[in-house]
Design an enzyme around this catalytic site. Structure first.
Site, PDB file in Angstrom:
ATOM      1  N   GLU A  30       0.875  -1.166   0.000  1.00 27.76           N
ATOM      2  CA  GLU A  30       0.000   0.000   0.000  1.00 27.76           C
ATOM      3  C   GLU A  30       0.916   1.220   0.000  1.00 27.76           C
ATOM      4  OE1 GLU A  30      -2.776   0.215   3.250  1.00 27.76           O
ATOM      5  OE2 GLU A  30      -3.524   2.151   2.545  1.00 27.76           O
ATOM      6  N   ARG A 256       5.286 -12.899   9.731  1.00 20.98           N
ATOM      7  CA  ARG A 256       5.959 -11.620   9.505  1.00 20.98           C
ATOM      8  C   ARG A 256       7.357 -11.653  10.086  1.00 20.98           C
ATOM      9  NH1 ARG A 256       2.340  -7.458   9.042  1.00 20.98           N
ATOM     10  NH2 ARG A 256       3.841  -5.866   9.611  1.00 20.98           N
ATOM     11  N   LYS A 266       4.487   0.668   9.340  1.00 19.25           N
ATOM     12  CA  LYS A 266       4.565   1.943   8.621  1.00 19.25           C
ATOM     13  C   LYS A 266       3.966   3.075   9.439  1.00 19.25           C
ATOM     14  CE  LYS A 266       3.034   0.095   4.791  1.00 19.25           C
ATOM     15  NZ  LYS A 266       2.445  -0.066   3.469  1.00 19.25           N
TER      16      LYS A 266
HETATM   17  P1  ATP Z   1       2.737  -2.240   7.919  1.00 14.98           P
HETATM   18  O1  ATP Z   1       2.218  -2.999   9.079  1.00 14.98           O
HETATM   19  O2  ATP Z   1       4.170  -1.877   8.027  1.00 14.98           O
HETATM   20  O3  ATP Z   1       1.886  -1.075   7.534  1.00 14.98           O
HETATM   21  P2  ATP Z   1       1.479  -3.655   5.833  1.00 14.98           P
HETATM   22  O4  ATP Z   1       1.341  -5.117   5.833  1.00 14.98           O
HETATM   23  O5  ATP Z   1       0.277  -2.865   6.122  1.00 14.98           O
HETATM   24  O6  ATP Z   1       2.698  -3.283   6.740  1.00 14.98           O
HETATM   25  P3  ATP Z   1       1.664  -3.438   3.024  1.00 14.98           P
HETATM   26  O7  ATP Z   1       2.144  -2.323   2.206  1.00 14.98           O
HETATM   27  O8  ATP Z   1       0.243  -3.803   2.953  1.00 14.98           O
HETATM   28  O9  ATP Z   1       2.083  -3.107   4.492  1.00 14.98           O
HETATM   29  O10 ATP Z   1       2.578  -4.708   2.788  1.00 14.98           O
HETATM   30  C1  ATP Z   1       2.902  -5.241   1.536  1.00 14.98           C
HETATM   31  C2  ATP Z   1       3.285  -6.684   1.711  1.00 14.98           C
HETATM   32  O11 ATP Z   1       4.372  -6.803   2.604  1.00 14.98           O
HETATM   33  C3  ATP Z   1       2.143  -7.483   2.307  1.00 14.98           C
HETATM   34  O12 ATP Z   1       2.019  -8.682   1.586  1.00 14.98           O
HETATM   35  C4  ATP Z   1       2.574  -7.712   3.716  1.00 14.98           C
HETATM   36  O13 ATP Z   1       2.046  -8.903   4.216  1.00 14.98           O
HETATM   37  C5  ATP Z   1       4.090  -7.741   3.609  1.00 14.98           C
HETATM   38  N1  ATP Z   1       4.699  -7.351   4.879  1.00 14.98           N
HETATM   39  C6  ATP Z   1       4.502  -6.215   5.574  1.00 14.98           C
HETATM   40  N2  ATP Z   1       5.196  -6.217   6.731  1.00 14.98           N
HETATM   41  C7  ATP Z   1       5.865  -7.393   6.768  1.00 14.98           C
HETATM   42  C8  ATP Z   1       6.752  -8.010   7.709  1.00 14.98           C
HETATM   43  N3  ATP Z   1       7.092  -7.408   8.852  1.00 14.98           N
HETATM   44  N4  ATP Z   1       7.244  -9.230   7.410  1.00 14.98           N
HETATM   45  C9  ATP Z   1       6.920  -9.841   6.255  1.00 14.98           C
HETATM   46  N5  ATP Z   1       6.084  -9.321   5.334  1.00 14.98           N
HETATM   47  C10 ATP Z   1       5.560  -8.117   5.578  1.00 14.98           C
HETATM   48 MG    MG Z   2      -1.372  -3.596   4.602  1.00 11.23          MG
END
Ligand code: ATP
Ligand code: MG
Length: 547
Positions: A30, A256, A266
């Site tokens: 995102e 994760r 984020k």
């Molecule tokens: P955040 O919690 O940092 O906002 P998010 O999952 O909301 O992370 P996205 O931009 O939606 O952020 O993530 C893109 C991809 O990265 C998704 O498939 C998500 O599952 C993966 N991802 C995000 N954080 C991690 C992590 N700590 N370890 C592994 N994969 C991750």
């Molecule tokens: Mg997300």
């Protein structure tokens, strides 16, 4: 392709059984912030699986929250994925690129009697979805006719309703133990422009509705996501089955990455930036890809790290020392050596004249192909103030009054005199060099200590930024004040150093081992040839929680 984890094992099986001829994965960020080290794990997995299987990986922006998203983030994410060493298949994709298709699928659901416009307030909806005697409560609007729903949804789309006055919900199962199946909201009204679609839409699809359909439209074979989406999988499957989409990707969840001394959310990283606790998303203290890059991490070291931590379903916390190990390991074998004095103390070598003597040394002890560098030796040099002691602790092997030490790649010197200012501070050492010690041991005595030095007259002044871990606590969230309460005030210090002249020409992102100090990189943004600025990437050895 090697089945080195359960996801790759599934992919290998699906290729072997003929379920798929070609593997397509996607990385779906995102664009509401910069990518961090956790994303690197997901990137290495999605792009890695596709590469190993001879397939491809898409980059798709999951952009259904226009207020939180920004073109700056889109650009940064693309840059970071490329920098990590990956290239997505074809054009960048956007969930917003499917808004028309998503709208048509919503009409299809309504016509099937599988979606309805709910005119309850957001609070009533969330109340109804929570558990009352084991089930949710149905909305009084749940059984509106198809015609009424079509007409209302059309009005939603045309901007005839206010935000929050109604939503479109999938009609699944209000009695399901899984809340995600209790008629999730799939469209809501948001009268905000979108960075990709401008003013075209005033209704936006929800993530849980958008993601499966986007995956299906791209013929993704394996939709890899983190464990928190496990409970969303039933809706993912219900939606694609109900719609009969041309493809039905398999969602597979993995754990994760959590790192100690680090936050990987984020939202929290944005707070650090917005409140000025760091100097931007690419601050070298940040666990963002852009921050790690500026800190001096290499793409190879981050990929190596992701490889070492592996993929599983078990939640755990990885020691940040492992990340540091990976960058040390890469730089040990690649970074040229150089001398830098971070806290200069002037030394006059009284038996040496004003001429400059050019000494030479290999740029890297094991990489002769990197050649040699010239190290000018002059009457006035600087050494690190910490390498001299007038009150030496037991076992101190460096310079003391009357004692000797080896200048790295140069002579053995003896300290004859300590010059102090009026305040009693040491401002200069006067020494003599044993001119018979270049490349050989002194006659009749052993000199144990070796210290780095730089010519005071032809050395180059350089700003050096000393970075350390951003948080003082292994779990930054554990304390009463949360992660903002344990920011390490020592994580950023600037010193004015003297570096050997070979470093003056360093280009941004050139990396070095400063002998005895650690690994350093010429800053991507602020370093200029002739006026270098170096960032400390990592010390030579782990100095945390021990010696
Ligand atoms: P955040 O919690 O940092 O906002 P998010 O999952 O909301 O992370 P996205 O931009 O939606 O952020 O993530 C893109 C991809 O990265 C998704 O498939 C998500 O599952 C993966 N991802 C995000 N954080 C991690 C992590 N700590 N370890 C592994 N994969 C991750
Ligand atoms: Mg997300």
């Amino acid at each position: 392709m090697e089945a080195k984890d359960f996801i790759r094992a599934q992919v290998v099986e699906d290729l072997a059984s003929g379920k798929h001829a070609r593997i397509i994965t996607r990385f779906p960020p995102e664009p509401n912030g910069y990518l961090h080290i956790g994303h690197a794990k997901s990137i290495c997995l999605n792009f890695g699986v596709a590469q190993e299987a001879g397939g491809e990986c898409n980059l798709r922006f999951d952009d259904t929250n226009p207020e939180k998203e920004d073109q700056e983030y889109i650009d940064a994410i693309k840059r970071d994925v490329n920098w990590l060493g990956f290239q997505w298949a074809g054009e960048t994709r956007y969930a917003s690129g499917y808004f028309d298709a998503l709208y048509d699928y919503a009409l299809q659901l309504i016509r099937m009697g599988k979606a309805y416009v709910d005119s309850q307030s957001p609070e009533e909806i969330s109340q109804g979805r929570s558990t009352h005697n084991g089930a949710g409560i149905e909305s009084p609007y749940r059984n509106r006719s198809v015609e009424e729903n079509l007409a209302l949804f059309e009005k939603m789309r045309n901007g005839e309703f206010d935000e929050g006055s109604c939503v479109l919900r999938a009609k699944v199962d209000m009695a399901s133990p899984n809340i995600n199946l209790r008629d999730p909201v799939i469209y809501r009204i948001k009268k905000v422009p979108h960075h990709q679609t401008g003013d075209k839409w005033v209704i936006y699809p929800m993530y849980d509705y958008t993601h499966p359909i986007s995956d299906a439209l791209e013929y993704i074979t394996h939709s890899l996501c983190t464990l928190e989406f496990e409970d969303h999988r039933p809706f993912y499957d219900w939606l694609l089955e109900t719609l009969g989409t041309p493809a039905h990707p398999q969602q597979i969840e993995f754990s994760r990455l959590n790192l100690n001394y680090t936050v990987t959310s984020k939202r929290k990283l944005k707070k650090l930036v917005d409140e000025g606790h760091v100097n931007g998303w690419d601050d070298p203290r940040m666990p963002t890809i852009a921050g790690l890059r500026r800190r001096g991490y290499t793409p190879e070291s981050l990929r190596d790290f992701c490889d070492r931590i592996g993929i599983s379903k078990s939640e755990g916390v990885v020691d940040v020392g492992m990340l540091e190990f990976c960058i040390r390991n890469h730089l040990e074998n690649t970074a040229p050596r150089a001398m830098a004095v971070l806290n200069p103390l002037k030394v006059v070598i009284t038996n040496v004249g004003d001429e400059t003597q050019i000494l030479r040394s290999a740029r890297h002890p094991n990489l002769p192909e990197l050649g040699e560098r010239e190290i000018p030796f002059t009457r006035e040099i600087v050494i690190d103030a910490a390498d001299f002691s007038d009150n030496p602790p037991k076992g101190f092997k460096r310079l003391v009054q009357g004692g000797e030490v080896r200048l790295r790649h140069s002579y053995v010197i003896r300290c004859d005199e300590v010059v102090r200012n009026e305040a009693g501070e040491i401002v200069e050492l006067r020494c003599t060099a044993d001119l018979d010690t270049l490349g050989k041991n002194p006659e009749g005595r052993k000199v144990k200590g070796v210290i780095q030095w730089v010519s005071a007259t032809v050395g180059v002044a350089a700003e050096v930024r000393l970075y350390d871990r951003l948080f003082t606590q292994p779990d930054p969230e554990a304390g009463d004040d949360g992660f903002l309460g344990c920011i390490n005030p020592e994580a950023f210090k600037v010193v004015q150093a003297m570096v050997e002249p070979s470093l003056a020409a360093a280009a941004p992102e050139d990396r070095f081992q400063f002998e005895r100090e650690g690994y350093f990189v010429a800053d991507l943004t602020d370093s200029k040839p002739g006026k270098p600025v170096f960032n400390r990437t990592v010390g030579l050895r782990d100095s945390w929680g021990g010696a």
